[in-house]
Enzyme design. Sequence first.
Site: not given
Length: 220
Positions: A92, A17, A131, A164, A175
Amino acid sequence: MSKSLNIVLLGPPGAGKGTQAALLLKEFNVLHVSTGDMLRSAIKEGSAVGKEAAGYMNRGELVPDELVTRAVVERLSKPDTAHGVMLDGYPRTINQAESLGHALAKMGRKLDGVLYFKTSDAVAVQRLSGRRVCRKCAKNYHETNMPPKKAGVCDLCGGELFQRDDDKPETVKNRLKVYQASTADLVEYYRSKKQLIEVDGDAAADKLFKDIVALFKNRA
Ligand code: AP5
């Protein structure tokens, strides 16, 4: 772009996203509003919102609806959102979706579409584990899919790249579970309102970008 365009980017963690939002900003004159980015900034600043959100985020849980909705509605009331917004990571929950609908109606605006990134778990896990984010300018990279020219260094500003905290394997698992439990229902919610636009989140970033631009070119 001639008129305002308000869209939601919906999909699991790691769907791409944020990556697509950064590309789409060059194509459409809209504002990118990422609740994840807003909350991370609040944590960095040490604000009351940041202090409340930090624990939830580190565990990979959702921050309470009321807190995040307040922040989004406040952001939407600013004049720089007049050309439209790309909401990334909000709503969400069904509760957040209803709050958003009420807030937009009050402002005389409406959603032009909900772009759903249909993404497999295996792809999401691979993307999140690799990432890396620039500490200075927050640009996203991936160790193998989208590596920087020099390992560990941002191509744009020379900043240090880091992982992160919530991209560590245990938190990623949680998650994805939280997404299934609380957010996946939004797919049917928006489909029933005829607002859902489904795209292949597993696709390569440049192909996906071209597909999305083609979908929205006529609406903007
Ligand atoms: P948030 O920051 O919104 O995280 P997320 O939704 O989990 O999304 P991500 O940023 O992890 O993934 P993305 O889809 O943007 O993928 P990206 O483009 O980076 O939220 C974090 C936390 O904040 C939540 O857990 C929650 O605690 C809290 N929060 C936020 N909003 C909330 C809300 N509304 N209510 C309650 N709590 C909230 O891509 C990932 C990687 O893959 C990158 O490395 C990228 O380079 C690579 N990549 C991307 N696309 C491709 C592609 N097509 N092919 C190959 N590689 C790709």
